[in-house]
Design an enzyme around this catalytic site. Structure first.
Site, mmCIF file in Angstrom:
data_model
loop_
_atom_site.group_PDB
_atom_site.id
_atom_site.type_symbol
_atom_site.label_atom_id
_atom_site.label_comp_id
_atom_site.label_asym_id
_atom_site.label_seq_id
_atom_site.Cartn_x
_atom_site.Cartn_y
_atom_site.Cartn_z
ATOM 1 N N LYS A 1 3.243 6.550 5.176
ATOM 2 C CA LYS A 1 2.293 5.614 4.565
ATOM 3 C C LYS A 1 2.891 4.227 4.673
ATOM 4 C CE LYS A 1 -1.286 4.039 2.576
ATOM 5 N NZ LYS A 1 -1.165 2.921 3.556
ATOM 6 N N THR A 2 2.075 3.295 5.146
ATOM 7 C CA THR A 2 2.550 1.933 5.351
ATOM 8 C C THR A 2 1.989 0.991 4.294
ATOM 9 O OG1 THR A 2 0.692 1.405 6.806
ATOM 10 C CG2 THR A 2 2.678 2.321 7.840
ATOM 11 N N GLY A 3 2.519 -0.214 4.292
ATOM 12 C CA GLY A 3 2.023 -1.270 3.419
ATOM 13 C C GLY A 3 2.225 -2.611 4.087
ATOM 14 N N SER B 1 0.798 -1.235 0.000
ATOM 15 C CA SER B 1 0.000 0.000 0.000
ATOM 16 C C SER B 1 0.826 1.279 0.000
ATOM 17 C CB SER B 1 -0.954 0.008 1.200
ATOM 18 O OG SER B 1 -2.033 -0.879 0.986
ATOM 19 N N GLU C 1 -4.659 -7.776 -5.317
ATOM 20 C CA GLU C 1 -3.696 -8.724 -5.862
ATOM 21 C C GLU C 1 -2.265 -8.199 -5.797
ATOM 22 O OE1 GLU C 1 -6.448 -7.798 -7.368
ATOM 23 O OE2 GLU C 1 -7.670 -9.618 -7.464
#
Length: 286
Positions: A230-232, A66, A164
């Site tokens: 911002k993380t993912g 993300s 995905e």
């Protein structure tokens, strides 16, 4: 011989400290890799000059997850600056447009959301459906990749949609970046003329308002320090964060940290990223 030594010393004195770092942050990264049984990629970059201060596997590929949403909203803002988009434009969507983890967009099926609201949801809450709706406005994954190429990023690539793109298969180059490329791209979006000053402020504010990054670097941030991030995350052994940090409530450095190929729990991944962040901050304060 004395003349040769003096020439060598003079030459070394003029070399840039592009990848120099104290042992402490790098030692923490090595420990994290050992404890995670995975790979860590990291870069610490001066925001003003673009100089690399610390780097580890900075040119290796890692899944974006993300964190791509910051670049996505940068592309949206570039369209706004060009007069091709408006943050106030309302986008309507249907139930079938929703994907897993859409905490904001799922509440607005009846009334829709503006482009600006979708960007806020995508960055501050990591709303996946909001990201897909925005991605459609820039030409899908191929369109976002084309935007990256236009601003000089020849490495970062987006190939798939949410969710995905979070697959994070070992060795898969799809939907990946490198810490160095992501940091350079973020710096371009926030400091160069790629975006207007107004759009730069807006992108940064969305990152400041991030509500889902608490367990990572924010958990070790000293009082009075600035952070925008911002993380993912991926269920298949990956985690990441892109952040701007600085004392005195001022953004001074870009920090990008990615993990991949680890069997560790999400809590452990969060802890290790926080530990790396703490080591960087401690070294910074010396």
């Amino acid at each position: 011989m004395r003349y040769i030594r003096l020439c060598i010393i003079s030459l070394l004195a003029t070399l840039p400290l592009a990848v120099h770092a104290s042992p402490q942050p790098l030692e923490q990264i090595k420990q994290s890799e050992s404890q995670l049984s995975g790979r860590v990629g990291m870069i610490e970059m001066d925001l003003a000059s673009g100089r690399t201060l610390t780097a580890w596997r900075a040119d290796e590929r890692f899944p974006m997850m993300s964190t791509f949403k910051v670049v996505l909203c940068g592309a949206v803002l570039a369209r706004v600056d060009a007069g091709d988009e408006q943050l106030e434009r309302k986008i309507h969507y249907r139930q079938q447009d929703l994907v897993d983890y859409s905490p904001v967009s799922e509440k607005h099926l009846a009334d829709g959301m503006t482009v600006g609201e979708l960007c806020a949801a995508a960055i501050t809450m990591s709303d996946n459906s909001a990201a897909n709706l925005l991605l459609a406005t820039v030409g899908g994954p191929a369109g976002l990749t084309a935007f990256l190429r236009q601003i000089g990023d020849n490495v970062t690539r987006l190939d798939r949609w949410e969710t995905e793109l979070n697959e994070a298969l070992p060795g898969d180059a799809r939907d990946t970046t490198t810490p160095a490329s992501m940091a350079a791209t973020l710096r371009k979006l926030l400091t160069s003329q790629r975006l207007s000053a107004r759009s730069q402020r807006q992108l940064l504010q969305w990152m400041v308002d991030d509500r889902v990054a608490g367990p990572l670097i924010r958990s070790v941030l000293p009082a009075g320090w600035f952070i925008a991030d911002k993380t993912g995350a991926s269920e298949r052994g990956a985690r990441g964060i892109v952040a701007l940090l600085g004392p005195n409530n001022k953004a001074e450095r870009i920090v990008v940290i990615y993990l991949r190929d680890t069997p560790a729990s999400m809590a452990e991944r969060n802890q290790q990223i926080a530990g790396i962040g703490a080591a960087l901050i401690e070294h910074w304060q010396r």
